[in-house]
Scaffold this motif. Structure first.
Motif, PDB file in Angstrom:
ATOM      1  N   ALA A 129       0.822  -1.206   0.000  1.00 57.38           N
ATOM      2  CA  ALA A 129       0.000   0.000   0.000  1.00 57.38           C
ATOM      3  C   ALA A 129       0.858   1.259   0.000  1.00 57.38           C
ATOM      4  O   ALA A 129       0.504   2.262  -0.631  1.00 57.38           O
ATOM      5  N   LEU A 130       1.997   1.216   0.682  1.00 53.94           N
ATOM      6  CA  LEU A 130       2.876   2.382   0.694  1.00 53.94           C
ATOM      7  C   LEU A 130       3.418   2.684  -0.700  1.00 53.94           C
ATOM      8  O   LEU A 130       3.654   3.853  -1.044  1.00 53.94           O
ATOM      9  N   LEU A 131       3.630   1.652  -1.509  1.00 56.88           N
ATOM     10  CA  LEU A 131       4.105   1.867  -2.875  1.00 56.88           C
ATOM     11  C   LEU A 131       2.959   2.153  -3.842  1.00 56.88           C
ATOM     12  O   LEU A 131       3.067   3.018  -4.710  1.00 56.88           O
ATOM     13  N   GLY A 132       1.856   1.403  -3.707  1.00 56.15           N
ATOM     14  CA  GLY A 132       0.787   1.500  -4.682  1.00 56.15           C
ATOM     15  C   GLY A 132      -0.122   2.694  -4.508  1.00 56.15           C
ATOM     16  O   GLY A 132      -0.603   3.264  -5.502  1.00 56.15           O
ATOM     17  N   ALA A 133      -0.378   3.106  -3.256  1.00 57.50           N
ATOM     18  CA  ALA A 133      -1.314   4.205  -3.032  1.00 57.50           C
ATOM     19  C   ALA A 133      -0.824   5.524  -3.628  1.00 57.50           C
ATOM     20  O   ALA A 133      -1.593   6.215  -4.315  1.00 57.50           O
ATOM     21  N   PRO A 134       0.435   5.939  -3.423  1.00 56.99           N
ATOM     22  CA  PRO A 134       0.887   7.180  -4.079  1.00 56.99           C
ATOM     23  C   PRO A 134       0.815   7.099  -5.606  1.00 56.99           C
ATOM     24  O   PRO A 134       0.449   8.082  -6.263  1.00 56.99           O
ATOM     25  N   LEU A 135       1.146   5.921  -6.158  1.00 52.24           N
ATOM     26  CA  LEU A 135       1.057   5.766  -7.613  1.00 52.24           C
ATOM     27  C   LEU A 135      -0.376   5.913  -8.086  1.00 52.24           C
ATOM     28  O   LEU A 135      -0.655   6.591  -9.093  1.00 52.24           O
ATOM     29  N   LEU A 136      -1.324   5.300  -7.359  1.00 49.24           N
ATOM     30  CA  LEU A 136      -2.730   5.403  -7.735  1.00 49.24           C
ATOM     31  C   LEU A 136      -3.224   6.838  -7.610  1.00 49.24           C
ATOM     32  O   LEU A 136      -3.948   7.338  -8.485  1.00 49.24           O
ATOM     33  N   GLU A 239     -15.870   6.898   6.205  1.00 49.38           N
ATOM     34  CA  GLU A 239     -14.435   6.648   6.309  1.00 49.38           C
ATOM     35  C   GLU A 239     -13.765   6.437   4.962  1.00 49.38           C
ATOM     36  O   GLU A 239     -12.536   6.479   4.881  1.00 49.38           O
ATOM     37  N   VAL A 240     -14.545   6.203   3.877  1.00 47.32           N
ATOM     38  CA  VAL A 240     -13.898   5.988   2.588  1.00 47.32           C
ATOM     39  C   VAL A 240     -13.282   7.266   2.038  1.00 47.32           C
ATOM     40  O   VAL A 240     -12.500   7.219   1.093  1.00 47.32           O
ATOM     41  N   LEU A 241     -13.602   8.419   2.599  1.00 48.55           N
ATOM     42  CA  LEU A 241     -12.952   9.662   2.180  1.00 48.55           C
ATOM     43  C   LEU A 241     -11.541   9.780   2.725  1.00 48.55           C
ATOM     44  O   LEU A 241     -10.810  10.689   2.353  1.00 48.55           O
ATOM     45  N   GLY A 242     -11.143   8.874   3.606  1.00 53.52           N
ATOM     46  CA  GLY A 242      -9.803   8.937   4.170  1.00 53.52           C
ATOM     47  C   GLY A 242      -9.693   9.829   5.386  1.00 53.52           C
ATOM     48  O   GLY A 242      -8.596   9.991   5.932  1.00 53.52           O
ATOM     49  N   ILE A 243     -10.810  10.408   5.838  1.00 49.80           N
ATOM     50  CA  ILE A 243     -10.757  11.372   6.938  1.00 49.80           C
ATOM     51  C   ILE A 243     -10.409  10.674   8.249  1.00 49.80           C
ATOM     52  O   ILE A 243      -9.561  11.147   9.017  1.00 49.80           O
ATOM     53  N   SER A 244     -11.046   9.532   8.510  1.00 49.11           N
ATOM     54  CA  SER A 244     -10.758   8.811   9.748  1.00 49.11           C
ATOM     55  C   SER A 244      -9.310   8.350   9.790  1.00 49.11           C
ATOM     56  O   SER A 244      -8.628   8.468  10.815  1.00 49.11           O
ATOM     57  N   ALA A 245      -8.820   7.812   8.664  1.00 50.01           N
ATOM     58  CA  ALA A 245      -7.431   7.367   8.618  1.00 50.01           C
ATOM     59  C   ALA A 245      -6.472   8.545   8.754  1.00 50.01           C
ATOM     60  O   ALA A 245      -5.409   8.426   9.379  1.00 50.01           O
ATOM     61  N   GLY A 246      -6.825   9.700   8.180  1.00 47.14           N
ATOM     62  CA  GLY A 246      -5.988  10.888   8.334  1.00 47.14           C
ATOM     63  C   GLY A 246      -5.906  11.344   9.779  1.00 47.14           C
ATOM     64  O   GLY A 246      -4.837  11.738  10.263  1.00 47.14           O
ATOM     65  N   ALA A 247      -7.052  11.272  10.488  1.00 45.70           N
ATOM     66  CA  ALA A 247      -7.039  11.628  11.905  1.00 45.70           C
ATOM     67  C   ALA A 247      -6.161  10.667  12.698  1.00 45.70           C
ATOM     68  O   ALA A 247      -5.404  11.081  13.584  1.00 45.70           O
ATOM     69  N   ALA A 248      -6.262   9.373  12.374  1.00 41.81           N
ATOM     70  CA  ALA A 248      -5.423   8.391  13.059  1.00 41.81           C
ATOM     71  C   ALA A 248      -3.942   8.631  12.791  1.00 41.81           C
ATOM     72  O   ALA A 248      -3.100   8.523  13.693  1.00 41.81           O
ATOM     73  N   VAL A 300     -10.236   5.696  -0.735  1.00 40.58           N
ATOM     74  CA  VAL A 300      -9.778   4.334  -0.409  1.00 40.58           C
ATOM     75  C   VAL A 300      -8.260   4.251  -0.495  1.00 40.58           C
ATOM     76  O   VAL A 300      -7.607   3.609   0.343  1.00 40.58           O
ATOM     77  N   ALA A 301      -7.666   4.896  -1.509  1.00 42.33           N
ATOM     78  CA  ALA A 301      -6.202   4.883  -1.637  1.00 42.33           C
ATOM     79  C   ALA A 301      -5.546   5.578  -0.449  1.00 42.33           C
ATOM     80  O   ALA A 301      -4.555   5.084   0.107  1.00 42.33           O
ATOM     81  N   LEU A 302      -6.097   6.720  -0.041  1.00 41.51           N
ATOM     82  CA  LEU A 302      -5.549   7.419   1.126  1.00 41.51           C
ATOM     83  C   LEU A 302      -5.692   6.585   2.387  1.00 41.51           C
ATOM     84  O   LEU A 302      -4.765   6.502   3.207  1.00 41.51           O
ATOM     85  N   THR A 303      -6.859   5.957   2.550  1.00 43.92           N
ATOM     86  CA  THR A 303      -7.064   5.121   3.730  1.00 43.92           C
ATOM     87  C   THR A 303      -6.068   3.969   3.762  1.00 43.92           C
ATOM     88  O   THR A 303      -5.490   3.654   4.809  1.00 43.92           O
ATOM     89  N   ALA A 304      -5.845   3.332   2.613  1.00 46.22           N
ATOM     90  CA  ALA A 304      -4.882   2.231   2.551  1.00 46.22           C
ATOM     91  C   ALA A 304      -3.477   2.722   2.872  1.00 46.22           C
ATOM     92  O   ALA A 304      -2.714   2.054   3.579  1.00 46.22           O
ATOM     93  N   LEU A 305      -3.127   3.901   2.377  1.00 41.57           N
ATOM     94  CA  LEU A 305      -1.798   4.451   2.636  1.00 41.57           C
ATOM     95  C   LEU A 305      -1.604   4.743   4.119  1.00 41.57           C
ATOM     96  O   LEU A 305      -0.587   4.359   4.722  1.00 41.57           O
ATOM     97  N   PHE A 306      -2.568   5.412   4.722  1.00 46.22           N
ATOM     98  CA  PHE A 306      -2.457   5.759   6.141  1.00 46.22           C
ATOM     99  C   PHE A 306      -2.489   4.514   7.022  1.00 46.22           C
ATOM    100  O   PHE A 306      -1.736   4.410   7.996  1.00 46.22           O
ATOM    101  N   ASP A 307      -3.377   3.577   6.668  1.00 52.15           N
ATOM    102  CA  ASP A 307      -3.435   2.336   7.453  1.00 52.15           C
ATOM    103  C   ASP A 307      -2.123   1.574   7.372  1.00 52.15           C
ATOM    104  O   ASP A 307      -1.684   0.951   8.354  1.00 52.15           O
TER     105      ASP A 307
END
Length: 474
Positions: A129-136, A239-248, A300-307
């Protein structure tokens, strides 16, 4: 992996599933049409959907049995294949596996090179996810979107003849539950109702958590309703907007970067992280007038990256990671009077704005053409709805953590009992979300007293079976 045994075990099984999918390329292509169009061509929808799901589930089961859970590849590879120019299903079925294999191979090699003999300490799935999310995220603005078809979710379900009566029943159930949560619980002499002098010392512990749970559940439910009506996607949730993961992620940075990060510092860091994630999502969707498909993929990409970042740091075994894990499960442990009043005040202010969105929320599921035909500025409307969803999600996440199921479940519960118009469904979802969260908090702090269960886990255990039962009744 230490030898070729896993590879040799996987190859014949993947080959068999791939051969089955090859023979289903044409039927699966026809399934891309709407149901009426596919039926007019003589496609047995149920049989082919079952066959396609069976092949997909088989592939997932083989991979999980061999190497464990690998997230994000299934989403990223398919989307990257579309961005790379694969338009037909046959082309996508060739390109997506090649991209997925290359992505996972690159992640695994990066872990081995970076960590050497200790490479097993870092999960390859998280590095993927760290590699794929920024690319996506970088390629997402180049994704060509098709026309957005209207999605009339509520029209397919029965409508309540007396929505007011249904809402009154839910409201009375919530009031009854509030009384139980405040007055009834385990004590030295077993389960008892507390009154008078016995109740006074208990209220100072109980009511802040009850108020925080009620406010958070109600806000997430309203945010989920707005997301589902904005996107026309019944699986959308805040949470699919990545907001919850960003807060975490913001809270994680505060815990690991600062030696003494108190509650105010953690809250400030989580706020910054939540709105930073929102700004990234809005920047990606701006050129496409905040089209739902692009926003969901970016979130979803942001959430995967943050997670993935959180998972990598927690894998180090740092004791501070346990504080973060408690918060991630959706806990009301640390709520005090100030937090409860702040959350309740924010909830009241945001709920006061909600009626101004109800007309838009009735029209948005009809599709972009209908919205613009009625003279509504689609881009501005989507932006205002998204900002309200972000505020609702961030306010609840900062206090009780990312509760990932309430926003998805509460709107469905309201719709399944016949509340189809935006305003009744919003009120029903808010009441249902509050009801579930108050019940989850009460059960979580009393079921195995003096130990406690996080409210987020209990909410999923309560709401999941109820939602599946209602879906089964349809």
């Amino acid at each position: 992996q230490q030898d070729w045994s896993t590879t040799l075990w996987l190859l014949p099984r993947i080959g068999t599933a791939a051969l089955a999918i090859f023979f289903m390329v044409r039927p699966l292509t026809l399934l891309g049409l709407d149901d009426e169009g596919a039926r007019s061509l003589g496609v047995p929808l149920g049989a082919y959907r079952f066959a396609g799901l069976a092949a997909a589930v088989a592939l997932i089961a083989f991979v999980v049995a061999a190497v464990g859970v690998i997230g994000f590849v299934g989403l990223a590879a398919a989307t990257l294949a579309r961005i790379g120019g694969a338009r037909r299903l046959g082309q996508q079925l060739v390109m997506a596996p090649l991209i997925g294999g290359a992505l996972l191979w690159a992640a695994d090699q990066a872990v081995q090179i970076a960590t050497g003999p200790q490479g097993d300490l870092l999960p390859t799935g998280a590095i993927t996810a760290l590699l794929g999310a920024p690319l996506l995220l970088w390629l997402l603005p180049r994704l060509a979107l098709g026309s957005e078809a209207p999605t009339l979710m509520a029209a397919r379900l029965p409508r309540a003849s007396r929505p007011g009566l249904m809402l009154t029943a839910i409201g009375l159930a919530l009031l009854l539950l509030l009384g139980l949560a405040l007055l009834y619980g385990p004590g030295p002499h077993g389960w008892t109702f507390a009154f008078g002098d016995e109740l006074q010392p208990l209220l100072s512990w109980r009511w802040p958590r009850v108020l925080a749970a009620l406010s958070a559940g109600a806000m997430l439910a309203l945010a989920g309703l707005m997301m589902q009506r904005l996107t026309g996607n019944p699986m959308a949730s805040p949470e699919v907007l990545g907001i919850s993961a960003g807060a975490a992620l913001g809270m994680m940075v505060a815990l690991f970067a600062l030696s003494d990060a108190g509650r105010p510092v953690q809250t400030a860091a989580a706020t910054i992280g939540a709105f930073a994630a929102l700004l990234v999502t809005l920047a990606i969707g701006r050129r496409a007038a905040y089209a739902p498909e692009r926003l969901l993929l970016a979130g979803v990409a942001l959430t995967a990256l943050f997670d993935a970042l959180i998972l990598v740091l927690t894998a180090t075994g740092d004791p501070r990671a346990m504080l973060l894990l408690n918060w991630l499960t959706g806990s009301t442990y640390g709520v005090d009077v100030g937090d409860a009043l702040l959350t309740g005040g924010i909830a009241v202010c945001l709920f006061a704005l909600a009626p101004f969105f109800m007309r838009w929320l009735d029209i948005l599921p009809l599709g972009p053409a209908a919205v613009q035909g009625l003279g509504i500025d689609l881009k501005r409307t989507r932006l205002l709805v998204l900002l309200t969803v972000a505020a609702l999600t961030a306010a609840s996440t900062l206090i009780v953590g990312p509760l990932t199921f309430i926003g998805l479940m509460a709107p469905h519960l309201a719709r399944r009992i016949g509340l189809s118009r935006a305003l009744p469904q919003a009120i029903g979802a808010v009441l249902a979300g509050a009801l579930i969260m108050v019940a989850a908090d009460w059960v979580g702090r009393t079921a195995i007293f003096p130990r406690q269960i996080p409210a987020g886990l209990v909410a999923t255990l309560i709401g999941g079976p109820v939602l599946m039962w209602l879906l089964r009744r349809r």
